[in-house]
Design a protein around this motif. Structure first.
Motif, PDB file in Angstrom:
ATOM      1  N   SER A  44      52.057  37.958  34.344  1.00  0.00           N
ATOM      2  CA  SER A  44      51.227  37.502  33.234  1.00  0.00           C
ATOM      3  C   SER A  44      49.756  37.605  33.592  1.00  0.00           C
ATOM      4  CB  SER A  44      51.578  36.049  32.888  1.00  0.00           C
ATOM      5  OG  SER A  44      51.258  35.187  33.979  1.00  0.00           O
ATOM      6  N   GLU A  45      48.921  37.525  32.570  1.00  0.00           N
ATOM      7  CA  GLU A  45      47.478  37.587  32.787  1.00  0.00           C
ATOM      8  C   GLU A  45      46.994  36.394  33.606  1.00  0.00           C
ATOM      9  OE1 GLU A  45      45.383  39.969  32.203  1.00  0.00           O
ATOM     10  OE2 GLU A  45      46.973  41.211  31.354  1.00  0.00           O
ATOM     11  N   GLN A  46      47.634  35.235  33.424  1.00  0.00           N
ATOM     12  CA  GLN A  46      47.249  34.060  34.190  1.00  0.00           C
ATOM     13  C   GLN A  46      47.529  34.258  35.678  1.00  0.00           C
ATOM     14  OE1 GLN A  46      49.142  30.434  32.938  1.00  0.00           O
ATOM     15  NE2 GLN A  46      48.162  29.185  34.527  1.00  0.00           N
ATOM     16  N   GLN A  47      48.671  34.859  36.005  1.00  0.00           N
ATOM     17  CA  GLN A  47      48.990  35.119  37.408  1.00  0.00           C
ATOM     18  C   GLN A  47      48.002  36.116  38.023  1.00  0.00           C
ATOM     19  OE1 GLN A  47      53.067  36.366  36.685  1.00  0.00           O
ATOM     20  NE2 GLN A  47      53.856  34.521  37.714  1.00  0.00           N
ATOM     21  N   ARG A  48      47.632  37.125  37.264  1.00  0.00           N
ATOM     22  CA  ARG A  48      46.658  38.104  37.751  1.00  0.00           C
ATOM     23  C   ARG A  48      45.309  37.444  37.988  1.00  0.00           C
ATOM     24  NH1 ARG A  48      48.630  43.359  36.724  1.00  0.00           N
ATOM     25  NH2 ARG A  48      50.443  43.352  35.346  1.00  0.00           N
ATOM     26  N   ALA A  49      44.925  36.564  37.061  1.00  0.00           N
ATOM     27  CA  ALA A  49      43.638  35.883  37.192  1.00  0.00           C
ATOM     28  C   ALA A  49      43.629  34.961  38.406  1.00  0.00           C
ATOM     29  CB  ALA A  49      43.341  35.092  35.921  1.00  0.00           C
ATOM     30  N   GLU A  50      44.744  34.310  38.691  1.00  0.00           N
ATOM     31  CA  GLU A  50      44.814  33.420  39.853  1.00  0.00           C
ATOM     32  C   GLU A  50      44.674  34.206  41.156  1.00  0.00           C
ATOM     33  OE1 GLU A  50      48.498  31.415  39.468  1.00  0.00           O
ATOM     34  OE2 GLU A  50      47.813  30.025  37.886  1.00  0.00           O
ATOM     35  N   GLY A  56      38.350  36.352  45.369  1.00  0.00           N
ATOM     36  CA  GLY A  56      36.994  36.628  44.917  1.00  0.00           C
ATOM     37  C   GLY A  56      36.837  37.918  44.147  1.00  0.00           C
ATOM     38  N   LEU A  57      37.918  38.484  43.657  1.00  0.00           N
ATOM     39  CA  LEU A  57      37.852  39.744  42.930  1.00  0.00           C
ATOM     40  C   LEU A  57      37.412  39.558  41.490  1.00  0.00           C
ATOM     41  CD1 LEU A  57      41.170  41.377  44.253  1.00  0.00           C
ATOM     42  CD2 LEU A  57      38.836  41.673  45.106  1.00  0.00           C
ATOM     43  N   ASP A  58      37.281  38.306  41.047  1.00  0.00           N
ATOM     44  CA  ASP A  58      36.821  38.051  39.679  1.00  0.00           C
ATOM     45  C   ASP A  58      35.303  37.985  39.585  1.00  0.00           C
ATOM     46  OD1 ASP A  58      36.791  35.784  41.253  1.00  0.00           O
ATOM     47  OD2 ASP A  58      37.140  34.420  39.569  1.00  0.00           O
ATOM     48  N   LYS A  59      34.617  37.999  40.716  1.00  0.00           N
ATOM     49  CA  LYS A  59      33.155  37.970  40.724  1.00  0.00           C
ATOM     50  C   LYS A  59      32.597  39.342  40.354  1.00  0.00           C
ATOM     51  CE  LYS A  59      32.637  34.375  44.283  1.00  0.00           C
ATOM     52  NZ  LYS A  59      34.080  34.113  44.503  1.00  0.00           N
ATOM     53  N   PRO A  60      31.341  39.410  39.922  1.00  0.00           N
ATOM     54  CA  PRO A  60      30.721  40.714  39.649  1.00  0.00           C
ATOM     55  C   PRO A  60      30.747  41.600  40.889  1.00  0.00           C
ATOM     56  CG  PRO A  60      29.379  38.941  38.755  1.00  0.00           C
ATOM     57  CD  PRO A  60      30.452  38.285  39.558  1.00  0.00           C
ATOM     58  N   LEU A  63      27.859  41.330  43.354  1.00  0.00           N
ATOM     59  CA  LEU A  63      27.895  40.103  44.145  1.00  0.00           C
ATOM     60  C   LEU A  63      28.947  40.214  45.245  1.00  0.00           C
ATOM     61  CD1 LEU A  63      26.950  37.244  44.652  1.00  0.00           C
ATOM     62  CD2 LEU A  63      28.579  36.445  42.910  1.00  0.00           C
ATOM     63  N   GLN A  64      30.105  40.805  44.927  1.00  0.00           N
ATOM     64  CA  GLN A  64      31.124  41.030  45.958  1.00  0.00           C
ATOM     65  C   GLN A  64      30.575  41.899  47.075  1.00  0.00           C
ATOM     66  OE1 GLN A  64      35.070  42.238  44.583  1.00  0.00           O
ATOM     67  NE2 GLN A  64      34.541  41.580  42.512  1.00  0.00           N
ATOM     68  N   PHE A  65      29.796  42.929  46.721  1.00  0.00           N
ATOM     69  CA  PHE A  65      29.251  43.832  47.738  1.00  0.00           C
ATOM     70  C   PHE A  65      28.292  43.109  48.669  1.00  0.00           C
ATOM     71  CE2 PHE A  65      25.776  46.699  49.028  1.00  0.00           C
ATOM     72  CZ  PHE A  65      26.498  47.562  49.858  1.00  0.00           C
ATOM     73  N   PHE A  66      27.392  42.327  48.110  1.00  0.00           N
ATOM     74  CA  PHE A  66      26.419  41.637  48.957  1.00  0.00           C
ATOM     75  C   PHE A  66      27.072  40.561  49.807  1.00  0.00           C
ATOM     76  CE2 PHE A  66      23.327  43.366  45.842  1.00  0.00           C
ATOM     77  CZ  PHE A  66      22.498  44.018  46.750  1.00  0.00           C
ATOM     78  N   LEU A  67      28.100  39.908  49.286  1.00  0.00           N
ATOM     79  CA  LEU A  67      28.825  38.943  50.102  1.00  0.00           C
ATOM     80  C   LEU A  67      29.531  39.630  51.268  1.00  0.00           C
ATOM     81  CD1 LEU A  67      30.389  36.641  47.342  1.00  0.00           C
ATOM     82  CD2 LEU A  67      28.526  36.067  48.917  1.00  0.00           C
ATOM     83  N   TRP A  68      30.152  40.776  50.998  1.00  0.00           N
ATOM     84  CA  TRP A  68      30.830  41.533  52.062  1.00  0.00           C
ATOM     85  C   TRP A  68      29.822  42.078  53.061  1.00  0.00           C
ATOM     86  CZ3 TRP A  68      30.826  47.123  52.513  1.00  0.00           C
ATOM     87  CH2 TRP A  68      31.623  47.583  53.563  1.00  0.00           C
ATOM     88  N   LEU A  69      28.683  42.570  52.562  1.00  0.00           N
ATOM     89  CA  LEU A  69      27.667  43.121  53.455  1.00  0.00           C
ATOM     90  C   LEU A  69      27.079  42.032  54.350  1.00  0.00           C
ATOM     91  CD1 LEU A  69      26.086  45.668  54.230  1.00  0.00           C
ATOM     92  CD2 LEU A  69      24.405  45.062  52.478  1.00  0.00           C
TER      93      LEU A  69
END
Length: 320
Positions: A44-50, A56-60, A63-69
């Motif tokens: 379900s979409e809820q399971q994917r969202a969880e 942290g894949l729901d972040k822009p 932002l994910q790139f700078f956090l990883w960098l």
């Protein structure tokens, strides 16, 4: 020289930053994501969202790139989303395997490619020996690793040809068992580089043989092999070194295919596994580590070229 090295280090850092950005974006543009692979199409979409929120894949994306960098600059390569183990620990186990595989292939390249190129050039490319050398070189360059590797696996599995296919176990059996298990993959991986080195060496030797100082050495009555050792090989070192820098990149890239074919637990198979599972951190760290290794080898190659031929260093100074 210090300014030149500082400039190369700076350009290498910028190159690594660009590679980090490209691989970070590229893995996220692949069809499907980690949630799709793990949960399957019926989730379900809820399971994917969880799942996305947990990692942290729901972040822009930026932002994910700078956090990883930021974590990368702090020495943290992250955690594998699949195994929940630190990626750095897994890389530390697999890097020596890929390094040994590449070193064995590079050794085979130097031991076979350079002598073949020199002998082919000294024969002038004439006769059956020269023709056979060109045909073998063309076949080695054009034959893909997965085709050659599949044929080798079949032949050595079907017939007792002296080398064992498979049986690799990282960290068990000692260096001798590891070397024996990696010998066949290393030979398969080295076929292209041997052919390319032989052709480059042949062209370089042919170019040196027409130089005036070679004619002067012949006129002085120097023995042929003395001329080859002291006048020819010393002058063909630069093009061979330049090619070896590219061959190292090829060996690291070709290890992906060869390790998968021969079931070797190295960086290549680790990256393939990460791609299949959409384990983004694994793919990013593996590609970045491979790129860093290639950049370091390229820098060392340029330094060695300047040491072998002072004219290279003079040209750099004039350019500055």
């Amino acid at each position: 020289m210090v300014r030149w090295i500082a400039g190369r280090v700076l350009s290498s850092a910028v190159t690594l930053l660009g590679i980090a950005l490209l691989i970070f974006v590229a893995v996220r543009l692949m069809p499907g994501g980690y949630a799709d692979v793990i949960l399957g199409p019926l989730a379900s979409e809820q399971q994917r969202a969880e799942v996305s929120a947990r990692y942290g894949l729901d972040k822009p994306v930026f932002l994910q790139f700078f956090l990883w960098l930021g974590a990368l600059l702090g020495g943290d390569l992250g955690i594998s989303m699949v195994t929940q183990a630190p990626i750095a620990d897994e890389l530390a186990l697999r890097l020596p395997v890929t390094g040994l595989l590449a070193a064995m292939s590079l050794t085979a390249t130097l031991l076979a490619g350079v002598p073949l190129g020199v002998l082919s050039a000294l024969r002038g490319g004439e006769g059956r020996g020269g023709t056979a050398g060109r045909l073998v070189s063309a076949l080695g360059i054009s034959l893909p690793e997965f085709v050659l590797g599949s044929a080798v696996i079949y032949l050595f599995s079907r017939f007792a040809l002296g080398l064992r296919v498979g049986g690799f176990a990282s960290g068990t059996g000692g260096f001798g068992a590891t070397f024996q298990a990696l010998l066949l993959p290393a030979l398969v991986l080295s076929v292209f580089s041997v052919a390319a080195t032989a052709r480059t060496t042949r062209d370089a030797v042919l170019g040196v043989l027409v130089e005036p100082h070679i004619a002067a050495a012949v006129g002085r009555g120097e023995p042929p092999w003395h001329i080859v050792r002291h006048h020819v090989l010393r002058n063909v070192g630069i093009p061979i070194l330049t090619l070896l820098g590219s061959i190292v990149a090829y060996l690291l890239g070709g290890a992906v295919i060869v390790e998968s074919l021969f079931n070797v637990s190295g960086l290549g198979s680790y990256m393939i596994s990460g791609l299949g599972r959409r384990d983004f951190g694994v793919v990013q760290a593996t590609v970045l580590l491979t790129a860093a290794a290639f950049i370091v080898v390229s820098l060392l190659t340029e330094l060695a070229s300047g040491w072998l031929d002072p004219r290279v260093s003079t040209t750099r100074k004039a350019a500055r």
